[in-house]
Design a protein around this motif. Structure first.
Motif, PDB file in Angstrom:
ATOM      1  N   ASN A  63       0.828  -1.219   0.000  1.00 34.24           N
ATOM      2  CA  ASN A  63       0.000   0.000   0.000  1.00 34.24           C
ATOM      3  C   ASN A  63       0.859   1.265   0.000  1.00 34.24           C
ATOM      4  N   ASP A  64       1.938   1.220  -0.766  1.00 34.63           N
ATOM      5  CA  ASP A  64       2.873   2.350  -0.865  1.00 34.63           C
ATOM      6  C   ASP A  64       3.606   2.639   0.436  1.00 34.63           C
ATOM      7  N   GLU A  65       3.530   1.709   1.397  1.00 37.49           N
ATOM      8  CA  GLU A  65       4.290   1.846   2.634  1.00 37.49           C
ATOM      9  C   GLU A  65       5.513   0.937   2.578  1.00 37.49           C
TER      10      GLU A  65
ATOM     11  N   LEU B  83       7.809  -1.397   4.402  1.00 37.78           N
ATOM     12  CA  LEU B  83       7.741  -2.203   5.611  1.00 37.78           C
ATOM     13  C   LEU B  83       9.056  -2.931   5.826  1.00 37.78           C
TER      14      LEU B  83
ATOM     15  N   ALA C 254       6.488   0.332   9.688  1.00 37.65           N
ATOM     16  CA  ALA C 254       6.304   1.110   8.462  1.00 37.65           C
ATOM     17  C   ALA C 254       7.030   2.435   8.602  1.00 37.65           C
TER      18      ALA C 254
ATOM     19  N   ASN D 238       6.779   6.148   7.892  1.00 36.89           N
ATOM     20  CA  ASN D 238       5.721   7.133   7.687  1.00 36.89           C
ATOM     21  C   ASN D 238       6.354   8.490   7.398  1.00 36.89           C
TER      22      ASN D 238
ATOM     23  N   ARG E  16       3.033  -2.050  12.546  1.00 32.12           N
ATOM     24  CA  ARG E  16       1.931  -2.549  11.724  1.00 32.12           C
ATOM     25  C   ARG E  16       1.551  -3.999  12.063  1.00 32.12           C
TER      26      ARG E  16
END
Length: 245
Positions: A10-12, A14, A23, A25, A37
């Motif tokens: 999800n475009d994160e 990890l 994650a 941020n 997460r």
């Protein structure tokens, strides 16, 4: 951190650390750039030996982390906001047993893995014996948390009406439904079965009185797949809770 566990979901970005799957941020302040997460599976995950050698892969928007024959899976399609000092959201998490994967690869939209000697493939649910592993039926279980409903200091009563466990449409599907109150043994409520293109509901006509925490447990019937569409609990709040005995 584990060098084989950097991936993007999800475009994160990890990665696996001593505190679990984290994650990055970029929009957070300096002290909030790294967020957890994997809270839902951390207790079991962080007890694994040799997690520095764990391996991760992203497939169908799932972040799959393999270690010691177990997979810890974060579902990028299901996430919820949960703000505290360590996180601002959590992914729905799953635990797969008996998957001795040293590495994964995707080929023709199928997920394959190697255990160091053999090349293995996950089945699709359209295949014959899709819910068996080399002829052995696969068991599966899904449960809610042992939920205090945000009011552990009150007793609650689950009412006899308004409670539903709903299974996703999955061809022929059936599952056993249990309910566990506090430290009591789980109680088998019954079996829900269905087929076709619509979810199948079980209406739970049983009252549970004066509990502090309650958990729903759903187990598949062998050789059949299942998924949870929804669980609805109708309860009232009573007097302040206290130690029993």
């Amino acid at each position: 951190s584990a060098k084989y566990c950097f991936n993007v979901l999800n475009d994160e970005a990890l990665f696996l650390s001593k505190d679990g799957v984290m994650a990055i941020n970029p929009s957070g302040s300096d002290e909030n750039k790294i967020r957890n997460r994997s809270f839902f599976v951390n207790k079991r995950l962080l007890a694994e030996s040799g997690i520095r050698e764990a391996y991760s892969f992203v497939w169908r928007n799932l972040y799959i982390l393999s270690v010691n024959g177990h997979c810890y899976v974060l579902d990028g399609n299901q996430k919820s906001s949960w703000v505290n000092e360590k996180t601002n959201l959590q992914y729905e998490a799953y635990y797969w047993d008996n998957v001795p994967a040293d590495c994964f690869v995707k080929c023709n939209e199928r997920l394959w893995f190697s255990d160091g000697e053999n090349l293995c493939r996950f089945k699709d649910d359209t295949e014959t014996n899709a819910y068996a592993d080399n002829g052995v039926a696969v068991s599966a279980e899904w449960s809610t948390i042992l939920d205090d409903d945000g009011n552990v200091h009150y007793f609650k009563t689950m009412q006899k009406k308004g409670n539903i466990v709903s299974l996703l449409p999955c061809g022929d599907t059936s599952a056993d439904v249990y309910i566990k109150a506090d430290n009591e043994n789980p109680v088998l409520i019954g079996t829900v079965s269905g087929s076709g293109d619509l979810p199948t509901e079980m209406y739970i006509n049983k009252k549970f009185k004066k509990y502090k925490r309650l958990q729903f447990i759903v187990k598949n019937e062998l050789d059949q797949g299942f998924g949870i569409d929804s669980i609805i609990k109708n309860y009232t709040v009573g007097n302040y809770s206290k130690n029993r005995g």
